[in-house]
Design a protein around this motif. Structure first.
Motif: not given
Length: 696
Positions: A107-110, A180-187
């Motif tokens: 698994x890779x998180x971007x 794969x997963x994608x992280x978006x910061x809270x802002x």
């Protein structure tokens, strides 16, 4: 751990020519084309680079690369992207290339770029055809981030893990099964969250090691069993970590609900049966109310109805969520009271809440609701706890099945609901997950899309027919590097001086591009690649007010410093731009007039002493390269003197280019460049300006 690639023959300057390839194609990013007769399969590799001038004691740089075999490529040739060659200053004798073994992450998180929404970022990753096989180095230097470029969009690698969820470090190669997963910061991404907290009887089992209390006992040298907390206490601590993380994120509209469940459900936050905005801003007490609701979580001696809890969460998101926000259910449970439907009942018609997996699949497909699942405890933790209990009570035998953690259902729910975080563990796992949930949102993307690599930019047959280039002259290389370093210094001085004098830099500074000018050319291909960089640095990045003579000459009085047009428009920059267009537009050669071809010949003659340079005349191409660099050096030196000089009482009229000098049109004038010797070259013939204009 799965490994990709294995050892193989090394490529060194003793038996290999490095050929640089410009533009888009197979040799791009960190992909290198190697001869198929020397390497049979696509795989990871390491390019070790050492600066020969720095001596043997200098530290070598190891660059992660992907080695792609190409049929027909000469056995003594490796094709390197010109950006990579410029960045690492590859020179004969200073590099070594060899296949290497790389771990394949499960698994890779971007992290998504700031310019993209979560939906856009997930789609970019999902559609990228070049992820499978990509090679990278991650986790070895904590001070340096790892980036993956997807069609010009930079994604930061946040984590790479194996099947067991352990973080991977070192050389990695993306596999066909990597998730794969994608992280978006809270802002940047709103998210509406319903946390479902399991409060059934099994959540009272105190089999979760308490790291902090255990550390205190070790420090105090107490010979006592490891301290533990109940599963519910671990959940409550993790929720508090999430609230603290949420309090540090400003400017995000988020709705939140906390629901406890066993056989029934009850909303603890907000007080009414709905969802509340949690902003964390000044004067907002919702976070304090949420902290209070967490303290109300209590376990009862009841079983678990996860289906009913999912139905309740979906109802809250559908009725009270913010339009356009991500919809997320976070299910935290030990799963101890769930058992899969028996074969005897598999054909029955059951209520939706009796089959949580089918229910969640419908909620995801129909309402776009995603689910993350966090499994509390595991069989190892429980086993240690039960064994300790049996030592104090010899009458105990097999543990009750309703206390044993069972995370099978959680994994199946994640599979059908587009989630990605099926985590199992103790306090550290819970706190890590919920702290991150408080600062942003993660979306699963899936496995990389299979895709075909583009074709190699260079013709392998032409490379095979070309003779091997002469060995590099170390002294000539040293003089060349000194010359380029001087240009880089003058370029930086002009940018600084223009910012002070004009209020803006004369060039849109890009020192990484300037550094790529260090690549000395020994062939037509290498010269063309270098010329593209020079044109980008000194024409494309030149301020628009002085980039186009034909457009701006009409109103010189409107320029901030008209004197700059003298060195910038006298034709020396036009040589770079005109030759760039000439050499990069071979397909248009039949449209050139005899005058245009002759004008290019005059420029080549001025710098090399002959009208044309053979394909692999290393000395000729290098002489042409040096002549252009001297031109750029002279321009930069004169521009700098104008910028730092005090303005005269009455500014003189700008110097017009001599007849027959300078580019003729908007597309014919390149920017200023670098410096070595301030000696100005003769003006460019009129025909060269026509060439530059006609082939832009």
């Amino acid at each position: 751990m799965t490994l990709l690639g294995r050892g193989g023959p090394a490529f060194t300057p003793n038996d290999t020519r490095l050929v640089t390839a410009p533009g888009h194609g197979l040799a791009e990013g960190n992909r290198l084309a190697v001869p198929a007769q020397r390497l049979a399969a696509d795989g990871p590799g390491l390019l070790t680079v050492r600066d020969p001038a720095a001596g043997r004691s200098s530290a070598a740089r190891a660059v992660a690369v992907r080695l792609v075999p190409v049929a027909g490529l000469p056995a003594d040739v490796v094709v390197v992207p010109e950006e990579l060659a410029g960045e690492h200053r590859l020179t004969d004798g200073g590099w070594r290339l060899e296949p290497a073994a790389a771990a394949v992450p499960a698994a890779v998180e971007l992290e998504s770029p700031a310019a993209l929404s979560l939906d856009e970022a997930a789609l970019a990753v999902q559609r990228s055809p070049l992820l499978a096989g990509h090679v990278l180095t991650h986790g070895q230097d904590t001070a340096q981030d790892t980036w993956i470029d997807l069609d010009g969009l930079p994604f930061r690698v946040r984590s790479a893990t194996d099947q067991a969820g352990q973080r991977l470090r070192g050389l990695l190669a993306i596999g066909a099964e990597t998730r794969f997963s994608v992280f978006a910061p809270g802002g940047r991404s709103g998210v509406d969250i319903v946390v479902l907290a399991d409060c059934s009887g099994s959540m009272g089992v105190d089999d979760i090691p308490d790291r902090r209390e255990s550390a205190r006992r070790i420090t105090a040298r107490r010979n006592t069993p490891a301290a533990t907390v109940t599963r519910l206490d671990a959940l409550k601590g993790a929720l508090r970590a999430m609230i603290d993380a949420r309090a540090r994120v400003d400017g995000l509209v988020t709705r939140f609900a906390l629901v406890r469940f066993d056989l029934t459900t009850r909303t603890l936050f907000p007080g009414a049966d709905g969802m509340a905005e949690v902003t964390g801003g000044s004067g907002d007490h919702t976070l304090d109310q949420l902290r209070g609701a967490v303290t109300l979580l209590q376990h009862d001696n009841q079983a678990t109805d996860i289906g009913r809890a999912l139905h309740k969460a979906a109802e809250l998101l559908h009725r009270h969520g913010v339009p356009g926000n991500e919809r997320l259910i976070v299910l935290v449970s030990d799963g101890a009271h769930w058992a899969p439907m028996s074969e005897e009942r598999s054909g029955e018609s059951v209520a939706a809440t009796d089959d949580p997996v089918s229910l969640m699949e419908d909620l995801h497909g129909g309402l776009g609701i995603r689910l993350h699942a966090v499994g509390i405890s595991d069989r190892s933790m429980f086993g240690s706890w039960w064994n300790e209990l049996c030592r104090t009570d010899p009458t105990l035998r097999e543990p009750p099945e309703n206390l044993v953690p069972n995370h099978d259902l959680l994994g199946r729910l994640v599979d059908v609901a587009g989630g990605d975080r099926h985590r199992i563990g103790g306090v550290d796992v819970l706190e890590e997950y919920f702290a991150e949930l408080g600062s942003g949102v993660v979306r699963a993307v899936g496995r990389p899309t299979p895709g075909r690599l583009p074709a190699l930019q260079l013709d392998p047959a032409a490379l095979a027919a070309a003779p091997a280039g002469p060995a590099a002259d170390p002294e000539r290389q040293r003089r060349w590097e000194q010359q380029v370093e001087e240009v880089v210094r003058r370029y930086a001085e002009v940018c600084t001086a223009s910012s002070t004098r004009l209020g803006y830099p004369l060039f849109r500074t890009s020192l990484s591009d300037v550094a790529r000018l260090r690549q000395a050319a020994a062939s037509h291909t290498q010269f063309t690649a270098w010329l593209s960089v020079a044109d980008k640095v000194f024409h494309e990045r030149l301020h628009e007010s002085v980039r186009f003579p034909r457009r701006n000459r009409r109103d010189l009085a409107g320029l901030d410093l008209p004197e700059l047009t003298g060195p910038l428009w006298d034709g020396r920059l036009g040589e770079v731009h005109g030759l760039r267009n000439f050499f990069l537009h071979d397909a248009e050669s039949e449209k050139r007039s005899p005058e245009q071809n002759r004008a290019v010949g005059e420029v080549i003659l001025r710098h090399t002493g002959k009208y044309a340079v053979e394909e692999h005349d290393a000395a000729g191409w290098h002489s042409l390269q040096q002549g252009l660099l001297n031109n750029l050096a002279g321009v930069l030196a004169e521009v700098y003197e104008i910028l730092v000089a005090a303005p005269p009482p009455h500014p003189p009229a700008p110097r017009e280019p001599e007849r027959g000098s300078g580019p003729a049109g908007p597309s014919a004038v390149p920017p200023a460049g670098a410096a070595v010797a301030p000696a100005a070259a003769p003006p460019v013939p009129t025909a060269v300006r026509v060439v530059a204009q006609g082939f832009d």
